[in-house]
Scaffold this active site. Structure first.
Site, mmCIF file in Angstrom:
data_model
loop_
_atom_site.group_PDB
_atom_site.id
_atom_site.type_symbol
_atom_site.label_atom_id
_atom_site.label_comp_id
_atom_site.label_asym_id
_atom_site.label_seq_id
_atom_site.Cartn_x
_atom_site.Cartn_y
_atom_site.Cartn_z
ATOM 1 N N LYS A 40 73.803 -97.871 -33.915
ATOM 2 C CA LYS A 40 72.909 -96.914 -34.569
ATOM 3 C C LYS A 40 71.455 -97.338 -34.363
ATOM 4 C CE LYS A 40 73.126 -99.248 -39.063
ATOM 5 N NZ LYS A 40 73.332 -99.084 -40.508
ATOM 6 N N TYR A 263 38.680 -103.483 -35.935
ATOM 7 C CA TYR A 263 38.258 -102.610 -37.028
ATOM 8 C C TYR A 263 37.924 -103.431 -38.271
ATOM 9 C CZ TYR A 263 39.825 -98.482 -34.455
ATOM 10 O OH TYR A 263 39.973 -97.488 -33.528
#
EC number: 5.1.1.1
Length: 367
Positions: A40, A263
């Site tokens: 999965k 940033y």
């Protein structure tokens, strides 16, 4: 998100390691136990189709989360049984019959909804899910299990299996694990007819509670060479991590003392430093909280300086290196190694999440 093959960032998947891990686990469980490979979430970020094709001769079937993941495997030519672990929508029953999937039944309401809509259940194969203490999906009462089994069989459904999932199999204390095991056994003992397949063992249970295996196991995290407990419990035997995450230096410069990176200008060089840019960021699953974590260049730990951007990180190098020099984010470089568990510990999460978050923008290369 489309893969970006024209940049150096890539995940290298060692398919042979996955096969060896399956064989290693198989050697430590009772002979005849069915092995279900959990693929999965794109095989925990490793690539569902490629992994399933590589291991199809080593396992007895596959487990996925939903019907779309199952369809992907069938359309890729995988023919072995596929168990869908989650609850499927009512409309998915016809697809399950068409593609020969095994569905999970977790509640009487779901069965009743099918009957109310007069869905033809003949020929459908299911496993009953027991909530023995995980608290998610599943039957909690033996009476409901019996009623569900009767209803399903009356309408032509093959109730092939029954299973549960342990919440604490990867922890030091066995108390809650044992309580869950007893609840599951109590429900099994109450059934007039126990289904053919009984499975409760995820990777952690398969590793550390081998004496509790019924007749099938679900191999997930450990199949990919990861320790399901992180650093809590030592592995009882060796497993090989299958995933390496690499990139390369695309820009290198010397900056003066006082220069800022990223940033928010959260990093300021306190001396003249060599700073390099690596093309990986939070859009790739290398999350913003990895600032100050070290990656490997030329066998040396190099810290991430400044905030992680969407597409790039900046790292501090001990000296100038040429463009194209390899950067290892997970895996070995020289005599040093970074594991997915180390990344997870830094993030205060689990190694499952680290590998699952690696986005489709990162190409997977197999060997």
């Amino acid at each position: 998100m489309k893969a970006s093959p024209h940049r150096p960032t890539k995940a290298l998947i060692h398919l042979g390691a996955i096969r060896q891990n399956i064989q290693q686990m198989g050697a430590h469980i009772p002979q005849g136990t069915l092995k279900l490979a959990v693929v999965k979430a794109n095989a925990y970020g490793h690539g569902a189709v490629a992994v399933a094709k590589a291991i199809q001769d080593d396992v007895d079937g596959f487990c996925v989360s939903n019907i779309d993941e199952a369809i992907e495997l069938r359309q890729a030519g995988l023919s072995k049984p596929i168990l869908i672990l989650g609850v499927s929508e009512i409309e998915a029953v016809a697809l399950a019959k068409e593609y020969d999937f095994t569905l999970t039944v977790a509640g009487l309401e779901w069965i009743q909804a099918l009957l109310d809509k007069e869905v033809d259940l003949t020929g459908l194969t299911v496993h009953l899910k027991i909530d023995s203490g995980m608290g998610r999906i599943g039957f909690r009462e033996a009476s409901e299990v019996e009623q569900a089994q009767d209803l399903l069989q009356q309408h032509g459904v093959c109730v092939e299996g029954i299973f549960t999932h342990f919440a604490t199999a990867d922890e030091e204390s066995d108390d809650y694990f044992n309580a869950q095991l007893e609840r599951f056994k109590t429900i099994l003992a109450s059934m007039k007819e126990v289904p053919e397949l009984v499975h409760a063992s995820n990777s952690a249970t398969t590793l550390w509670h081998v004496e509790t295996i019924f007749n099938a196991v679900r191999m997930g995290d450990a199949m990919y060479g990861l320790n399901p407990s992180g650093a809590v419990l030592d592995l009882p035997y060796d497993l090989i991590p299958a995933l390496t995450l690499e990139s390369a230096l695309v820009h290198v410069k010397t900056v003066p003392a006082g220069a800022c990176m990223g940033y928010g200008a959260t990093y300021q060089a306190d001396s003249e430093q060599v700073i390099a840019t690596v093309p990986i960021g939070y859009a790739d699953g290398w999350t913003r909280d990895m600032q100050n974590f070290s990656v490997l260049v030329d066998g040396q730990a190099c810290p991430i300086v400044g905030r992680v951007s969407m597409d790039q990180i900046t790292i501090r190098l001990p000296k100038l290196y040429p463009l194209g020099t390899k950067v290892t984010l997970i895996g070995s470089n020289g005599d040093k190694e970074i594991t997915a568990t180390q990344v997870a510990t830094y993030r205060v999460t689990i190694n499952y999440e680290v590998v699952c978050l690696l986005s489709d923008r990162i190409p997977r290369e197999y060997y």
